[in-house]
Design an enzyme around this catalytic site. Structure first.
Site, short mmCIF file in Angstrom:
data_model
loop_
_atom_site.label_atom_id
_atom_site.label_comp_id
_atom_site.label_asym_id
_atom_site.label_seq_id
_atom_site.Cartn_x
_atom_site.Cartn_y
_atom_site.Cartn_z
CG LEU A 127 -31.39 79.90 53.61
CD1 LEU A 127 -31.13 81.34 54.00
CD2 LEU A 127 -32.84 79.54 53.85
N GLY A 187 -23.63 77.97 59.68
CA GLY A 187 -22.68 78.75 58.89
C GLY A 187 -23.25 79.01 57.53
N GLY A 188 -22.80 80.10 56.93
CA GLY A 188 -23.29 80.44 55.60
C GLY A 188 -24.80 80.50 55.60
CG ASP A 189 -26.74 78.89 52.20
OD1 ASP A 189 -25.88 78.09 52.62
OD2 ASP A 189 -27.21 78.84 51.05
CD GLU A 190 -24.57 74.14 55.21
OE1 GLU A 190 -24.38 73.43 54.20
OE2 GLU A 190 -23.84 74.10 56.22
#
Length: 177
Positions: A71, A111-114
């Site tokens: 993202l 994880g995170g924005d992946e």
């Protein structure tokens, strides 16, 4: 004796439930409910094995694709609106991505924005392009989070299965590139 048997059966049932919950937690992202890296790698290894099995039996070429989505501007949302808004955006993004996919496809949050998606099976490469376009368009529409209109986009890396015997790690690395 009957009391002991009932107690043992209840304890066995509780252990089975605990194992199921532990397995789910080990393979799924707590925020979105999607598969996590571990769960996705298992699904991808299954697709690779199925492709090899199908090819050995000359049933199909087992075409599939891995899409790696990152993202854009997510950090700005987290920094400006806070982590709760960021979490809400991730959940809303998950719902939109799921709406674009077929029931045979697999999605995970890495994880995170992946996010990573396994498109399988595929009839043609054009199927991948069509789905990727649909994903890009749906993410670009405004999200409303906490009364704020948020606009993000996504970068998508795509890798197709081919004739070589690639590992899950190699496919993921190439899609990320």
């Amino acid at each position: 004796m009957a009391l002991l048997a009932r107690s043992f059966n209840r304890m066995a049932g509780q252990l089975q439930t605990s194992f199921i919950q532990l397995e789910y937690a080990a393979n799924h992202d707590r925020l979105t409910g999607l598969l996590n890296q571990t769960g996705f790698k298992l699904a991808l290894e299954g697709a690779i094995a199925q492709r090899e099995f199908d090819r050995d039996r000359e049933q199909s070429d087992g075409l599939f694709a891995v899409l790696f989505l990152d993202l854009d501007y997510f950090k700005i949302v987290n920094d400006s609106l806070g982590h709760l808004a960021g979490d809400q955006l991730l959940v809303a993004t998950t719902e939109r991505l799921n709406a674009c996919l077929r029931s045979s496809d697999t999605i995970a949050r890495f994880g995170g924005d992946e996010f990573v998606i396994l498109l399988s099976p595929l009839d043609t490469i054009a199927d991948v392009v069509q789905i990727a376009d649909r994903l890009l368009q749906t993410i670009q529409r405004a999200f409303v989070i906490g009364g704020n209109e948020i606009f993000i986009s996504t970068s998508i890396g795509i890798v197709l299965s081919d004739e070589t015997r690639e590992t899950a790690e190699a496919l993921l690395r190439n899609a990320d590139i």
